[in-house]
Design a protein around this motif. Structure first.
Motif, short mmCIF file in Angstrom:
data_model
loop_
_atom_site.label_atom_id
_atom_site.label_comp_id
_atom_site.label_asym_id
_atom_site.label_seq_id
_atom_site.Cartn_x
_atom_site.Cartn_y
_atom_site.Cartn_z
N MET A 132 0.85 -1.19 0.00
CA MET A 132 0.00 0.00 0.00
C MET A 132 0.89 1.24 0.00
N PRO A 133 0.97 1.95 -1.13
CA PRO A 133 1.96 3.02 -1.25
C PRO A 133 1.66 4.28 -0.43
N HIS A 134 0.42 4.43 0.04
CA HIS A 134 0.10 5.64 0.79
C HIS A 134 0.05 5.41 2.29
N ILE A 135 0.50 4.23 2.71
CA ILE A 135 0.55 3.89 4.13
C ILE A 135 1.98 3.54 4.50
N ARG A 136 2.46 4.20 5.57
CA ARG A 136 3.77 3.82 6.14
C ARG A 136 3.51 3.15 7.49
N VAL A 137 3.76 1.87 7.58
CA VAL A 137 3.52 1.17 8.84
C VAL A 137 4.73 1.38 9.74
N ARG A 138 4.53 2.10 10.83
CA ARG A 138 5.66 2.51 11.66
C ARG A 138 5.89 1.65 12.90
N GLY A 139 4.91 0.80 13.25
CA GLY A 139 5.11 -0.02 14.44
C GLY A 139 3.80 -0.49 15.02
N VAL A 140 3.79 -0.69 16.32
CA VAL A 140 2.59 -1.21 16.97
C VAL A 140 2.15 -0.33 18.14
N MET A 141 0.88 -0.48 18.45
CA MET A 141 0.29 0.24 19.59
C MET A 141 -0.52 -0.75 20.41
N GLY A 142 -0.58 -0.52 21.72
CA GLY A 142 -1.40 -1.39 22.54
C GLY A 142 -1.71 -0.78 23.89
N ILE A 143 -2.68 -1.40 24.53
CA ILE A 143 -3.13 -0.98 25.86
C ILE A 143 -2.98 -2.17 26.80
N ALA A 144 -2.32 -1.94 27.94
CA ALA A 144 -2.13 -3.03 28.90
C ALA A 144 -3.42 -3.29 29.67
N SER A 145 -3.48 -4.43 30.33
CA SER A 145 -4.62 -4.77 31.18
C SER A 145 -4.85 -3.66 32.21
N ASN A 146 -6.11 -3.46 32.50
CA ASN A 146 -6.48 -2.42 33.46
C ASN A 146 -6.46 -3.01 34.87
N THR A 147 -5.26 -3.09 35.43
CA THR A 147 -5.10 -3.70 36.75
C THR A 147 -3.96 -3.02 37.49
N SER A 148 -4.00 -3.08 38.80
CA SER A 148 -2.89 -2.50 39.57
C SER A 148 -1.77 -3.53 39.74
N ASP A 149 -1.98 -4.72 39.22
CA ASP A 149 -0.95 -5.76 39.33
C ASP A 149 0.18 -5.51 38.33
N GLU A 150 1.30 -5.07 38.90
CA GLU A 150 2.43 -4.63 38.08
C GLU A 150 2.96 -5.75 37.17
N THR A 151 2.95 -6.96 37.67
CA THR A 151 3.47 -8.10 36.89
C THR A 151 2.67 -8.29 35.61
N THR A 152 1.36 -8.18 35.72
CA THR A 152 0.49 -8.34 34.55
C THR A 152 0.72 -7.22 33.54
N ALA A 174 11.01 2.10 8.05
CA ALA A 174 11.33 2.21 9.47
C ALA A 174 10.16 1.75 10.34
N PHE A 175 10.33 0.60 10.94
CA PHE A 175 9.30 0.03 11.81
C PHE A 175 9.81 0.20 13.24
N ASP A 176 9.72 1.43 13.74
CA ASP A 176 10.48 1.79 14.93
C ASP A 176 9.64 2.31 16.10
N THR A 177 8.32 2.23 15.97
CA THR A 177 7.48 2.85 17.00
C THR A 177 6.76 1.80 17.84
N LEU A 178 6.91 1.96 19.15
CA LEU A 178 6.22 1.10 20.10
C LEU A 178 5.43 2.03 21.02
N SER A 179 4.13 2.18 20.71
CA SER A 179 3.28 3.13 21.43
C SER A 179 2.54 2.41 22.54
N MET A 180 2.98 2.63 23.77
CA MET A 180 2.32 1.99 24.91
C MET A 180 2.60 2.78 26.18
N GLY A 181 1.63 2.73 27.09
CA GLY A 181 1.75 3.46 28.35
C GLY A 181 0.83 4.66 28.39
#
Ligand SMILES: *Cc1c(COP(=O)(O)O)cnc(C)c1O
Length: 207
Positions: A132-152, A174-181
Motif C-alpha cells: 500500500m503506497p500511501h501507508i507507512r507502517v511505523r510499528g505497533v500500539m497497545g493498551i495493557a490490562s487495566n489492573t494495579s498488578d504490576e506483573t500483569t 522504518a518500523f520503529d514505533t512502540l506506542s504503549m503506556g
C-alpha cells in the motif's frame, strides 16, 4: 513540557478537553496531541495551528476515514485489513502518505480493541499491507490490562515489544514505533521499551 527519557515521545492525549487547554500545552512547547474520536480531532484541528501533529488513537470506523485523514500525522489504531484498505484508498485520493500503527490486543479484558496476534501475523506475512503506497507502517500500539498488578501490566508491555520485534523483519520501512503506556502505567511502559507514550489525565486533569 514533560521530561521523558531520550527516545521516548510524548503524545498528549487531549480528548474531552477544550481547545484552550490544548493551546496552553502548545504554548509550553508540546506539538503532538492524541484524540480518540475523529469528529473531535477534526474540530480541534481546524481551530489550532497547522504545526500541531494529530494522532488518532481511538477506534476508527471506515466511514470516518475520509473526514479525519487530511488532519492526521498518524493513525495509531489500525485494527483490521478493511480499515487499512480504506485508509490506502482515501489517502491515494488526496495524494497523502500517512503513518499508521497496528493496534494489537494484549490486555486480559475482552472489551479492549485491537488485532488478535495470530490474525495480524498472518495478514502481515501475506504482504498485502506492504504494497500500500500511501501507508507507512511505523510499528505497533497497545493498551495493557487495566489492573494495579504490576506483573500483569509489565507482561502485557513485554508482549507488545516482542510482537513489534517479530513484525519488524517483514517491513522494509522504518518500523520503529512502540506506542504503549498511559497516565497510570507509562513508567512501566518506558522500562519495557516504549518509544511513545500516550498521556492524558496526568497532563490535562481528570476527564
Ligand atoms: C484516553 C487514552 C489514553 C490516555 O489515557 P490517560 O489515562 O488519560 O492517560 C491513551 N491511549 C488511549 C488509546 C486512550 O484512549
Amino acid at each position: 513540557m514533560w521530561a521523558l527519557p531520550a527516545g521516548v515521545a510524548l503524545i498528549a492525549v487531549s480528548k474531552t478537553h477544550p481547545v484552550e487547554a490544548i493551546r496552553e500545552a502548545y504554548d509550553a512547547g508540546q506539538r503532538t496531541f492524541g484524540e480518540n474520536r475523529p469528529q473531535e480531532l477534526v474540530a480541534k484541528a481546524t481551530e489550532l495551528p497547522n504545526d500541531v501533529r494529530w494522532h488518532l488513537i481511538g477506534h476508527l470506523q471506515t466511514n470516518k476515514v475520509r473526514h479525519v485523514l487530511p488532519h492526521v500525522e498518524m493513525i495509531e489504531s489500525v485494527d483490521s485489513a478493511r480499515l487499512a484498505e480504506i485508509i490506502e484508498a482515501e489517502a491515494a485520493k488526496i495524494n497523502k502518505t500517512v503513518d499508521i500503527l497496528l493496534e494489537i490486543h494484549v490486555a486480559s479484558e475482552e472489551s479492549k480493541t485491537g488485532w488478535a496476534w495470530d490474525e495480524l501475523l498472518a495478514y502481515v506475512v501475506s504482504g498485502v499491507l506492504q504494497k500500500m503506497p500511501h501507508i507507512r507502517v511505523r510499528g505497533v500500539m497497545g493498551i495493557a490490562s487495566n489492573t494495579s498488578d504490576e506483573t500483569t501490566v509489565r507482561r502485557d508491555f513485554a508482549t507488545l515489544r516482542e510482537y513489534k520485534n517479530l513484525l519488524a523483519p517483514h517491513f522494509t520501512t522504518a518500523f520503529d514505533t512502540l506506542s504503549m503506556g498511559m497516565s497510570h502505567d507509562y513508567t512501566l511502559a518506558i522500562e519495557e521499551g516504549a518509544t511513545q507514550v500516550r498521556i492524558g489525565s496526568a497532563i490535562f486533569g481528570n476527564r
